[in-house]
Design an enzyme around this catalytic site. Structure first.
Site, PDB file in Angstrom:
ATOM      1  CG  ASP A 133      -1.447   1.257   0.984  1.00  0.00           C
ATOM      2  OD1 ASP A 133      -2.742   1.087   0.493  1.00  0.00           O
ATOM      3  OD2 ASP A 133      -1.769   1.861   1.970  1.00  0.00           O
ATOM      4  CG  ASP A 168      -4.838   0.529   4.889  1.00  0.00           C
ATOM      5  OD1 ASP A 168      -4.795   0.671   6.679  1.00  0.00           O
ATOM      6  OD2 ASP A 168      -4.999   1.572   4.403  1.00  0.00           O
ATOM      7  CG  HIS A 226      -5.968   5.325   4.551  1.00  0.00           C
ATOM      8  ND1 HIS A 226      -6.530   4.811   3.304  1.00  0.00           N
ATOM      9  CD2 HIS A 226      -7.302   6.201   4.525  1.00  0.00           C
ATOM     10  CE1 HIS A 226      -7.632   4.530   3.350  1.00  0.00           C
ATOM     11  NE2 HIS A 226      -8.344   5.471   3.771  1.00  0.00           N
ATOM     12  CG  HIS A 246      -1.934  10.380   4.069  1.00  0.00           C
ATOM     13  ND1 HIS A 246      -1.206  11.877   5.014  1.00  0.00           N
ATOM     14  CD2 HIS A 246      -2.216  10.974   3.252  1.00  0.00           C
ATOM     15  CE1 HIS A 246      -1.274  12.430   3.531  1.00  0.00           C
ATOM     16  NE2 HIS A 246      -1.119  12.130   2.624  1.00  0.00           N
TER      17      HIS A 246
END
Length: 239
Positions: A7, A157, A152, A57
């Site tokens: 990711d 993730d 995130h 994020h």
């Protein structure tokens, strides 16, 4: 099989507009078991981060000022993923950004270095058409704990995606039979059977009278063309 669950986080949504990668997270799996090997780097993008991206994020440009550039970690990253199957949720996004970064260094695209790229978003859409198939939705659907995922994070993730992938591809769970208490306990301990609460009721759809009539006409045509050798009609007669 060696698989890398990957990711990235970025400064924005479009690498064609000059947006850059600011975080890469990878976890390694071999033969469906996590190996505890991972690759994780924060990166200095040398540009501002869109407010929308930062809200997802939570990574600020100030935090990244003393971090390495992609060029500093590119060789190490490629060595980590070399020869493995990359498993990515919405692979086009991450691969697009990775290849844009590599192109700036006159390096080959990542998909020429790894063995293959598997997109779990495409897998999820095929398995669950018409439903939400983002990572949070899949965690809820497959009972994967993501309560620690408030923002995130690339490494987090990637780890969650690995759990979701195992749940999505555990095909033998759909063939649950009465194996007896001893066998069922052994298989459940080995991870081959899901908890009882995860089992879903299977609904059988019966053919309508109209569909049965069409079916009979097709069988009659096959019987005539094959000169009496239609196996389906034989089975019906013998059954």
């Amino acid at each position: 099989m060696r698989q890398i669950f990957l990711d990235t986080d970025t400064t924005g949504l479009e690498h064609k507009l000059g947006h850059r990668i600011i975080e890469i997270g990878c976890v390694e799996m071999g033969n469906r078991r996590l190996t505890n090997r991972h690759f994780h780097r924060y990166l200095n993008p040398e540009r501002d981060i869109d407010a929308g991206a930062m809200s997802v994020h939570g990574i600020s440009r100030e935090f990244l000022l003393d971090k390495p550039h992609f060029a500093d970690v590119a060789a190490e990253f490629l060595d980590f993923v070399r020869g493995a199957e990359l498993v990515i949720h919405n692979a086009a996004f991450d691969v697009g950004f990775l290849n844009a970064e590599l192109a700036l260094l006159d390096m080959a695209p990542v998909d020429t270095v790894c063995h293959a790229v598997r997109d779990t978003l495409r897998m999820a859409k095929d398995l669950h058409p018409g439903k939400k198939n983002n990572l949070n939705a899949l965690c809820e659907r497959y009972g994967v704990n993501n309560s620690h995922r408030t923002l995130h994070g690339a490494l987090l993730d990637a780890e969650i995606l690995a759990e979701v992938y195992l749940a999505m591809t555990r095909g033998q769970e759909s063939l649950i039979m009465d194996l007896g208490d001893d066998n069922a306990s052994r298989l459940k301990a080995a991870g081959s059977l899901p908890p009882t609460g995860d089992r879903k009721t299977q609904h059988v759809r019966r053919a309508s009278p109209e569909e049965l009539e069409v079916h009979e006409k097709i069988l009659t045509t096959i019987q005539e063309v094959s000169k009496g050798k239609c196996q389906w009609l034989r089975s019906d007669t013998n059954g």
